[in-house]
Design an enzyme around this catalytic site. Structure first.
Site, PDB file in Angstrom:
ATOM      1  N   TYR A  33      -6.270   7.073  10.256  1.00  0.00           N
ATOM      2  CA  TYR A  33      -5.591   5.839  10.625  1.00  0.00           C
ATOM      3  C   TYR A  33      -4.746   5.297   9.483  1.00  0.00           C
ATOM      4  CZ  TYR A  33      -8.846   2.792   7.975  1.00  0.00           C
ATOM      5  OH  TYR A  33      -9.561   2.156   6.995  1.00  0.00           O
ATOM      6  N   ARG A  52       1.135   9.008   3.399  1.00  0.00           N
ATOM      7  CA  ARG A  52      -0.330   9.106   3.304  1.00  0.00           C
ATOM      8  C   ARG A  52      -0.931   9.612   4.616  1.00  0.00           C
ATOM      9  NH1 ARG A  52      -3.641   3.945   1.466  1.00  0.00           N
ATOM     10  NH2 ARG A  52      -3.085   3.272   3.567  1.00  0.00           N
ATOM     11  N   LYS A 147      -7.748   8.941   4.657  1.00  0.00           N
ATOM     12  CA  LYS A 147      -7.948   7.677   5.381  1.00  0.00           C
ATOM     13  C   LYS A 147      -8.477   7.993   6.777  1.00  0.00           C
ATOM     14  CE  LYS A 147      -5.896   3.082   5.775  1.00  0.00           C
ATOM     15  NZ  LYS A 147      -7.020   2.354   5.206  1.00  0.00           N
ATOM     16  N   GLU A 179     -14.234   1.302  -5.630  1.00  0.00           N
ATOM     17  CA  GLU A 179     -13.277   0.424  -4.943  1.00  0.00           C
ATOM     18  C   GLU A 179     -14.108  -0.545  -4.104  1.00  0.00           C
ATOM     19  OE1 GLU A 179     -10.790   2.487  -2.080  1.00  0.00           O
ATOM     20  OE2 GLU A 179     -12.354   3.937  -1.692  1.00  0.00           O
ATOM     21  N   LEU A 203      -9.632   5.535  -2.154  1.00  0.00           N
ATOM     22  CA  LEU A 203      -8.426   5.721  -1.350  1.00  0.00           C
ATOM     23  C   LEU A 203      -7.263   5.219  -2.202  1.00  0.00           C
ATOM     24  CD1 LEU A 203      -7.288   6.255   1.622  1.00  0.00           C
ATOM     25  CD2 LEU A 203      -7.185   3.773   1.758  1.00  0.00           C
TER      26      LEU A 203
END
Ligand code: PDD
Length: 282
Positions: A33, A52, A147, A179, A203
């Site tokens: 996504y 990406r 992702k 993160e 990410l």
């Protein structure tokens, strides 16, 4: 007003937007996504998101040919049809439909889903807000650079944050900050800005890339370097970044106040520079 979504090849009312119960995205999170920000009806960093998305699809061998012009056109039509001024565009591509079996078959037809959601962004004006964060163990798999919609650890962490009246959950792995559940994490110490390197364990956020560009252009002190929980607690300033949150200042982590609970000067300066960069995008 009725919201409109895009599913496979058509625009449909939100309440008629369905996928098969044998879709691998539903059954196995076999899907990727993107969340693209929309500010003043404009798509933000569209090219970066597409790049990406291509990376994520390739890493999982999901055979979906990206036609940038067609996707941009769908996005712009959705913005128009939903009268979206500020918010996000959510795009998901699943491997497709197949009778349930873990291994996937060749030549499945990917499912393409897209819709918009209104959002009020936390902008660096007189009303700029800072939030609490909590820490949480990073129990995710080792390919978080993709992702994918396989987000259970992020969901558990985010719900823990919500229960503790916090905006975000910051992940810790081997005493290092990686993160957060839905954003990248930054600290500032003695005027140097730090964030985790993008080679692994995080990410590579599009907002992150943009901020690094701004930092370099303005010759600010910057290190792409891991930091510990103690360094996080002892930071002069802490902020998180994402396409949903832009730059969001963090004023408390667990029970430790950051910068006496106030928004840091450099954090606000970066947030102003980021939003002015976005306003230039058409
Ligand atoms: N989240 N890290 C994680 C785990 C994320 O889920 C996100 C984005 C980011 C920041 O990436 P970007 O700057 O490209 O938005 C970092 C999105 C917004 C979400 O899942 O809703």
């Amino acid at each position: 007003m009725h919201r409109v979504a895009y599913v496979n090849n058509s625009f449909v009312p939100m309440d008629k937007a369905f996928v098969s119960i044998e879709d691998r995205g539903l059954q196995f999170s076999d899907s990727v996504y993107e969340v693209v920000m929309v500010i003043n009806k404009n798509l933000i960093d569209f090219e970066h998101h597409i790049k990406r998305l291509e990376f994520s699809l390739n890493q999982l061998s999901i055979k979906f040919y990206i036609n940038k012009i067609i996707i941009k056109n769908i996005f712009q039509k959705l913005i128009k049809k939903n009268s979206l001024k500020n918010g996000i565009l959510y795009l998901q591509i699943t491997r497709g439909v197949q009778p349930r079996e873990h291994a996937y078959k060749k030549n499945l037809k990917p499912t393409f889903i897209c819709y918009t959601q209104k959002k009020t962004f936390n902008l660096p004006n007189n009303n700029f807000k800072s939030y609490k964060a909590v820490t949480y163990p990073d129990i995710r798999w080792s390919r978080v650079d993709i992702k994918s919609t396989s987000l259970l650890p992020n969901i558990l962490a985010s719900t823990y944050a919500l229960k503790n009246k916090a905006y975000e959950a910051i992940f810790i792995k081997n005493n290092k900050i990686t993160e957060a559940a839905h954003s990248n994490v930054w600290i500032i110490k003695n005027n140097t800005i730090y964030t985790h390197p993008a080679k692994s364990r995080i990410l590579n956020g599009i907002t992150r890339l943009k901020i690094i560009e701004i930092i370099k252009k303005n010759k600010l002190k910057f290190k792409e370097k891991t930091f510990t929980l103690k360094q996080l607690y002892d930071a002069d300033e802490v902020f998180i970044t994402s396409s949903g949150s832009l730059i969001t200042p963090i004023n408390k982590i667990d029970n430790k106040k950051i910068n006496n609970g106030k928004i840091g000067i450099l954090t606000k300066k970066l947030a102003v520079m980021l939003i002015s960069n976005y306003k230039k995008q058409k």
